[in-house]
Write an enzyme that holds these catalytic residues in place. Sequence first.
Site, PDB file in Angstrom:
ATOM      1  N   ASN A  36      -0.933  13.198   7.181  1.00 33.40           N
ATOM      2  CA  ASN A  36      -1.287  12.181   8.323  1.00 33.40           C
ATOM      3  C   ASN A  36      -2.664  11.898   8.314  1.00 33.40           C
ATOM      4  OD1 ASN A  36       1.421  11.763   9.089  1.00 33.40           O
ATOM      5  ND2 ASN A  36       0.861  13.587  10.610  1.00 33.40           N
ATOM      6  N   LEU A  40       0.846  -1.230  -0.068  1.00 29.88           N
ATOM      7  CA  LEU A  40       0.121  -0.051   0.121  1.00 29.88           C
ATOM      8  C   LEU A  40       1.023   1.391  -0.027  1.00 29.88           C
ATOM      9  CD1 LEU A  40      -2.514  -1.066   2.642  1.00 29.88           C
ATOM     10  CD2 LEU A  40      -3.000  -0.682   0.094  1.00 29.88           C
ATOM     11  N   PHE A  76      -7.944  -0.747   7.609  1.00 35.48           N
ATOM     12  CA  PHE A  76      -7.364  -0.382   6.272  1.00 35.48           C
ATOM     13  C   PHE A  76      -8.503   0.685   5.591  1.00 35.48           C
ATOM     14  CE2 PHE A  76      -8.776  -1.522   1.608  1.00 35.48           C
ATOM     15  CZ  PHE A  76      -7.725  -1.105   1.041  1.00 35.48           C
ATOM     16  N   ASP A 135       0.590  16.507  15.582  1.00 35.66           N
ATOM     17  CA  ASP A 135       0.962  16.615  14.152  1.00 35.66           C
ATOM     18  C   ASP A 135       0.012  16.391  13.311  1.00 35.66           C
ATOM     19  OD1 ASP A 135       3.273  16.520  12.431  1.00 35.66           O
ATOM     20  OD2 ASP A 135       3.621  14.441  12.271  1.00 35.66           O
ATOM     21  N   LYS A 186       9.224   5.532   6.451  1.00 34.25           N
ATOM     22  CA  LYS A 186      10.569   5.462   6.796  1.00 34.25           C
ATOM     23  C   LYS A 186      11.118   4.209   7.260  1.00 34.25           C
ATOM     24  CE  LYS A 186      14.286   7.793   8.838  1.00 34.25           C
ATOM     25  NZ  LYS A 186      15.001   8.391  10.097  1.00 34.25           N
ATOM     26  N   PHE A 187      10.456   3.488   8.143  1.00 37.56           N
ATOM     27  CA  PHE A 187      10.833   2.232   8.871  1.00 37.56           C
ATOM     28  C   PHE A 187      10.268   0.946   8.182  1.00 37.56           C
ATOM     29  CE2 PHE A 187      10.739   5.453  12.223  1.00 37.56           C
ATOM     30  CZ  PHE A 187      12.142   5.635  12.425  1.00 37.56           C
ATOM     31  N   GLY A 188       9.846   1.127   6.992  1.00 44.75           N
ATOM     32  CA  GLY A 188       9.362  -0.035   6.524  1.00 44.75           C
ATOM     33  C   GLY A 188       8.026   0.129   5.435  1.00 44.75           C
TER      34      GLY A 188
HETATM   35  P1  AMP Z   1       3.520   5.226   6.558  1.00 44.26           P
HETATM   36  O1  AMP Z   1       4.555   4.358   6.830  1.00 44.26           O
HETATM   37  O2  AMP Z   1       2.386   5.452   7.741  1.00 44.26           O
HETATM   38  O3  AMP Z   1       3.576   6.680   6.213  1.00 44.26           O
HETATM   39  O4  AMP Z   1       2.721   4.496   5.340  1.00 44.26           O
HETATM   40  C1  AMP Z   1       3.202   4.527   4.058  1.00 44.26           C
HETATM   41  C2  AMP Z   1       1.981   4.619   3.115  1.00 44.26           C
HETATM   42  O5  AMP Z   1       1.305   3.387   3.147  1.00 44.26           O
HETATM   43  C3  AMP Z   1       1.169   5.628   3.297  1.00 44.26           C
HETATM   44  O6  AMP Z   1       1.435   7.018   2.614  1.00 44.26           O
HETATM   45  C4  AMP Z   1      -0.167   5.007   2.629  1.00 44.26           C
HETATM   46  O7  AMP Z   1      -0.323   5.342   1.402  1.00 44.26           O
HETATM   47  C5  AMP Z   1       0.010   3.655   2.914  1.00 44.26           C
HETATM   48  N1  AMP Z   1      -0.916   3.260   4.288  1.00 44.26           N
HETATM   49  C6  AMP Z   1      -0.344   3.539   5.351  1.00 44.26           C
HETATM   50  N2  AMP Z   1      -1.350   2.891   6.136  1.00 44.26           N
HETATM   51  C7  AMP Z   1      -2.398   2.522   5.626  1.00 44.26           C
HETATM   52  C8  AMP Z   1      -3.816   2.126   5.844  1.00 44.26           C
HETATM   53  N3  AMP Z   1      -4.079   1.818   7.087  1.00 44.26           N
HETATM   54  N4  AMP Z   1      -4.612   1.825   4.846  1.00 44.26           N
HETATM   55  C9  AMP Z   1      -4.075   2.076   3.680  1.00 44.26           C
HETATM   56  N5  AMP Z   1      -3.059   2.638   3.151  1.00 44.26           N
HETATM   57  C10 AMP Z   1      -2.126   2.639   4.261  1.00 44.26           C
END
Ligand code: AMP
Length: 267
Positions: free
Chosen positions: A128, A5, A79, A123, A9-11
Amino acid sequence: MGRPLGKGKFGRVYMVRTKAPPNFILALKCLYKSEIIESGVEKQIRREIEIQQNLRHPNILRLYGYFHDSKRIFLMLEFAAKGELYKQLVKKGRFSERRSSRYIAQMADALHYLHGKHVIHRDIKPENLLIGIAGELKIGDFGWSVHAPSNRRTTLCGTLDYLPPEMVEHKPHTAAVDLWALGVLCYEFLSGAPPFEELSGARATHRRIARVDFTVPEHVSAEATDLIKKLLQYTPTARLPLEKVMKHPWIVKYEERNSGPTRPSEA
Ligand code: AMP
């Protein structure tokens, strides 16, 4: 395990489905322990998991649970089917008054819930926020995507845009920082850019925030402008409280029961 998806930064974050019926769909966020330790954010992440796991609100992304192996931590997240709000804002340039009002109403409701639990978000920004299947806004991050991949703000002028005067001036801050950020968000939804954005750099943005130096574009309605001005107040205690944000004319006007084709008086 389904499609990726996104990447933080961490995965990475993957769409996943539970093996056992009813085959629940989730977002699984995989964080690398080594990267968390290298960045020295162990404590922060631990606290954020604890906070998010205890929150139950339709506009706050649920964290159902977590597990870990020797290398990674896995977060089982709700999700958000329609993805990132930020991407939609970039695509559209700006949102309509109706859409902005509905999002701000949902944000105010979620923040009211958080503040009632003595949680300050600190934040709030479009990056976010995620969008659910019914188009509802979800606060999707309680800290770790602070460290997310670069975006226009980290590359241009840091993440100053949403900071209130008391934080740029290193003064103590309260839950009123979220009220300020709500005003910045409202402005950005309606105009497409945050109110204190300065492409010349962080110092200039800092100065404009401390002086509360902004102008609302002419196409923005008088009611929305009124709400923005009541939130973007230098003095934290002067900012419109969330209860009053939820009752503001610009919010009430677009509530489902007051607008749209299904109004009983028009039926
Ligand atoms: P993050 O590490 O939280 O920045 O997540 C990286 C990317 O994954 C985000 O920018 C979203 O595009 C996607 N993503 C993260 N969490 C979700 C979620 N719960 N449902 C759908 N997409 C997500």
